[in-house]
Design an enzyme around this catalytic site. Structure first.
Site, PDB file in Angstrom:
ATOM      1  N   GLU A  43      -3.871 138.087  79.817  1.00  0.00           N
ATOM      2  CA  GLU A  43      -3.029 137.225  80.645  1.00  0.00           C
ATOM      3  C   GLU A  43      -1.580 137.341  80.216  1.00  0.00           C
ATOM      4  OE1 GLU A  43      -3.943 132.806  81.839  1.00  0.00           O
ATOM      5  OE2 GLU A  43      -2.616 132.779  80.123  1.00  0.00           O
ATOM      6  N   TYR A 101       3.238 135.307  87.001  1.00  0.00           N
ATOM      7  CA  TYR A 101       1.973 135.219  86.246  1.00  0.00           C
ATOM      8  C   TYR A 101       1.072 136.367  86.669  1.00  0.00           C
ATOM      9  CZ  TYR A 101      -2.740 133.612  85.049  1.00  0.00           C
ATOM     10  OH  TYR A 101      -4.028 133.544  84.564  1.00  0.00           O
TER      11      TYR A 101
END
Ligand code: GDP
Ligand code: MN
Length: 380
Positions: free
Chosen positions: A190, A101
């Site tokens: 993101e 991530y």
């Protein structure tokens, strides 16, 4: 402004971040053509402006050609938390060894960009942050100093990424993502998951991308990405007419002049036991055409049951607003009850105008609280 995954990935690609090859499709036939063009297994991905699509059944692997129309058929039209799927992104399927991530966002408290990196990708980052904070590398980038290569190294080590091949590629991705974030005037970039393939290749498999609305004038190509169909009709109308409009959840449509007065009106509606459906700010103007425009926007919202005008005349003259209301009622049929509270400059004249015309669905009240109570009552 939020971008679809495929739009965010297009921006990623421009800044050198590796993404998979893919095509946009809006029908099962287009999806099949895209899959054939890409060759081999593909993933069919719902394009909606919300996350968690995988869990909601909006992401499916089409491993053999028979699936190339069947899976799109299943996903098109699906309602994912109020977002209906109209677009699909057909992407060459990746083999996944690891899911990481990476994100950049604003930390408003610190007034800096916040970089977050963890090896525990693919799942909710909030969960990682709450339950295993040590697994999450977080660091700030000072906007005046700009991004420094040591910061990417610190993040990579902090997240415990120790494979040299991965390290090298992720350092590049972090640098490129920062450039992308700043140059696009983003508020959020993101990548979840940032994958590592079994061959050790790092790639962005998803994108969540928010661009600052106030900077869109500098990015006409990004502004053009806005999907007008995904915006409710009344918000589209508001944008076209230049009306300040905010959609809320209740039953009372609110028109006020000035942000402060409108905010207080929301509170008073709550105090009277009701809930605002939306609000329009007439601003300092409040001329007849402005009232007509705002009423058109407000009444296009199907949740509205009654309308409250809360006008405090300063520069705005109450008689002008009263004329606007009457003119609007001549131009359009409004079935909803309308409650009007006028105070300040030319309030008396305004009230007289309304009393003379006396449309049957119009009610005037002397104070803000009385008007709110009446509007809530009439919305019930
Ligand atoms: P989200 O659920 O809206 O966050 O959508 P994502 O694009 O992140 O996809 C959800 C999950 O689907 C990912 O975490 C992956 O596990 C899986 N997925 C997406 N694309 C692929 C792919 O190309 N191959 C494989 N094997 N899985 C994928
Ligand atoms: Mn994701």
């Amino acid at each position: 402004m939020d971008l679809y995954e495929y739009q965010g990935k297009e921006l990623f690609r421009r800044f050198g971040i590796p993404v998979s090859d893919g095509r946009l499709a809006t029908t099962p036939a287009e999806a099949r053509a895209a899959a054939e063009e890409l060759g081999g297994p593909v993933v069919v991905k719902a394009q909606v402006l919300t996350g968690g699509r995988g869990k909601a059944g909006g992401i499916k692997l089409a491993s053999d050609p028979a699936d190339d129309e069947a899976k799109p058929e299943e996903i098109l039209g699906l309602d994912i938390r109020g977002h209906v799927v109209r677009r699909l992104w057909i992407e060459r399927a990746s083999d996944i060894a690891k899911e990481y991530y990476l994100s950049l966002t604003f930390d408003r408290g610190a007034k800096k960009v916040l970089l977050m990196l963890t090896r525990e990708g693919g799942i909710d980052i909030e969960e990682v942050a709450a339950e295993r904070p040590d697994a999450l590398a977080r660091l700030h980038v000072d906007p005046l100093e700009g991004f420094q290569p040591y910061q990417a190294r610190r993040a990579v080590y902090g997240a415990g990424i120790d494979d040299p091949g991965e390290q090298k590629q992720i350092l590049d991705v972090v640098r490129e993502l920062y450039a992308c974030f700043v140059e696009c005037d983003a508020m959020l970039c993101e990548i979840n998951p940032l994958i590592v393939t079994p061959d050790g290749e790092v790639r962005a498999l998803d994108s969540k991308f928010t661009v600052d609305d106030n900077a869109l004038y500098r990015h006409p190509d990004v502004a053009e990405m806005r999907d007008l169909e995904a915006v409710p009709a009344e918000e589209r109308a508001a944008r076209a007419k230049g009306v300040t409009y905010v959609k809320l959840d209740g039953e009372v449509g609110i028109l006020g002049n000035g942000a402060g007065l409108v905010m207080s009106t929301l509170d008073v509606i709550a105090l009277a036991g009701g809930r605002p459906a939306n609000f329009c700010d007439l601003g300092g103007g409040g001329d007849a055409q402005g009232v007509v425009d705002a009423l058109e926007v407000i009444t296009a919202d199907p949740q509205v049951r009654s309308i409250l005008f809360n006008i405090f005349g300063g520069i705005t003259r109450c008689d002008e607003v009263a004329r606007g209301i009457l003119q609007a009622l001549e131009q359009m049929t409004i079935e909803h009850p309308i409650v009007v509270r006028l105070d300040g400059t030319n309030a008396e004249e305004g009230r007289e105008l309304l009393a003379e015309a006396a449309p049957s669905n119009l009610h005037t009240e002397p104070t803000m609280l009385d008007a709110a109570r009446r509007a809530v009552e009439l919305a019930a």
